[in-house]
Write an enzyme that holds these catalytic residues in place. Sequence first.
Site, mmCIF file in Angstrom:
data_model
loop_
_atom_site.group_PDB
_atom_site.id
_atom_site.type_symbol
_atom_site.label_atom_id
_atom_site.label_comp_id
_atom_site.label_asym_id
_atom_site.label_seq_id
_atom_site.Cartn_x
_atom_site.Cartn_y
_atom_site.Cartn_z
ATOM 1 N N GLU A 198 37.253 39.902 15.965
ATOM 2 C CA GLU A 198 37.422 38.590 16.591
ATOM 3 C C GLU A 198 36.123 37.793 16.651
ATOM 4 O O GLU A 198 36.142 36.584 16.877
ATOM 5 C CB GLU A 198 37.967 38.757 18.015
ATOM 6 C CG GLU A 198 39.387 39.292 18.095
ATOM 7 C CD GLU A 198 40.422 38.263 17.683
ATOM 8 O OE1 GLU A 198 40.038 37.107 17.407
ATOM 9 O OE2 GLU A 198 41.605 38.608 17.606
ATOM 10 N N GLU B 264 39.585 62.622 14.977
ATOM 11 C CA GLU B 264 38.735 62.466 16.151
ATOM 12 C C GLU B 264 37.921 63.721 16.461
ATOM 13 O O GLU B 264 36.933 63.670 17.205
ATOM 14 C CB GLU B 264 39.566 62.082 17.365
ATOM 15 C CG GLU B 264 40.458 63.177 17.902
ATOM 16 C CD GLU B 264 41.146 62.741 19.190
ATOM 17 O OE1 GLU B 264 40.936 63.426 20.199
ATOM 18 O OE2 GLU B 264 41.872 61.737 19.177
#
Length: 571
Positions: A366, A397
């Site tokens: 963004e 992960e």
Amino acid sequence: RAFPNPSAIGIGLAGLRTEADRARILGLSGQIWPGIPCLATNDLETAIAAAPVIPGSKPGSGIAARVLVLSGTGSCCLGRGVRGKTVKIGGWGHILGDKASGFEIGLRALKAVVYYLDRDRSWSLLGQRLLRRLLLNEPNDLIDWVSKAPKDQVAGLATEVFEAAALGDSIATDILTGAAASLAKDAVVCARAVAGKGETVQFVFSGSVILKQPRFFARVCRAIRLGWKNAVFTPLQEPSVWGGVQLARGVLSQKNRSRPIKVSSPQKHPRTAAHEPVAGWIPESTAVSPTERRHPRTMNLDRMSVAKAIQVFLEEDALLPGRIKPHAPAIEQAIRLIVRAFKTGGRLFYVGAGTSGRLGVLDASECPPTFRTPPAMVQGIMAGGSQALWESVEGAEDDAEAGGRAVAFRSIKPRDVVIGIAASGRTPFVWGALAEARRRRAKTVLLCCNPHLTFQPGRRPDVLLALDLGPELLTGSTRLKSGTATKLVLNILTTLSMVQIGKVAGNLMIDLNPSNTKLRDRAVRILCDLTSVSRERATRALESTRWRVKDAWLQLSLKTGRGHRREGAGS
């Protein structure tokens, strides 16, 4: 079922690259042959293990290292010192690499014959041989053929290049000269990485391109000798699978057969290797993370009315700002680190897995449209890569080494800031990244939802944001309150950092990127608010500055006398 149980197993599999690959192979082997010790590695390791051991090839004696030089359909070089140091060059596949392979030689031949047709207006001997082999009638037919040809068929054209060179074709000769030089250069680079200057290195040759073409083999050897004087050349006589047998024999010599045994993976990049185990960096938790406890208000969530459940969810989310507020000083400290990074040419990185990683990537993505920042200024690193943005990538992960490599390959520097995002605070991928970032002297921040962490001395991040949000309404589902709180904190970090470096005037985005109709309309309104000019005049100013709001504001301010008015930090 009929085969007798082996005493040990050695597996060399093409394409085995990661610890996850290795774990799957070892797991399958354990299912088929329970209790039998197994070594799993790639086919390069088995090839080099299949090479004959020449006298003096032990530590402290004449041979300091072995270098496997492979050229078949693909190509690669693998170097191994007698003390175990390993380095690999190539093996990236026919699209990214495979220099001096059969595929590359064949593809270069196709490119060369059409190039020289255009340049010289004559069709070469090599071109004639290629058309004959492919049963094609004219050069134009090569366009359609090569767009559909599988790798092995392109590689098969290498034999035509060798035969054309033997007949004196200059194009073929140039291709092979370049291929030999390229292969020799990689082999010498491997030797330099695993042996000292002046030491003797055994170069082991494998693959049909180099073993079935004596002239090419001799040319490669001559080129290697120019770069490494004390070279011993050994064509591989045994099949690569024999190396698997040799490695299995090595398993039997281990004192503890019950422990998994493996060969170290070739390093893709020497500067990404961890200097110490990442496990020591991962903090302990003195109590169960709040996110894993059951919430007393939702013990009967499955029997609660929808209206009541909505009320509970909204009430819990309304508590989040109050839970974050005590961490305002730490948030301010993190913002100061980020602003300092931006003002000195540094970058901000978010690192996370699952929901945490996705939120980091979202916030980073963004920034360019909102603040017209370069895409490299704020970056997201996601465990499992882009695929993990929309689906789970098994084990991503838990791979701490992958986190370290991700940071290393982004060339993190001391002026950068790396923010690890992990609800539990203990995600290995995140800590692999933070450990590598600390080693590179970058500033580090941990954003988590576990207040019970304890750190080893010297391994606490520069800023710790350990929020206590209480249990999740759905036990363990950190996409709920933890995710919402993480988004709030990330919004504050980037927005206020951008304010501090002059990308906001008042509460207006003066550096947004008006890339569509809605944003262009917003840019016009921002400029009107800042300067009190008409929409038409604001639009003209924006068009003249290629829709850069800050430049248009400066232009109109000089004309109208309404200067920049800022509170706080200067731009």
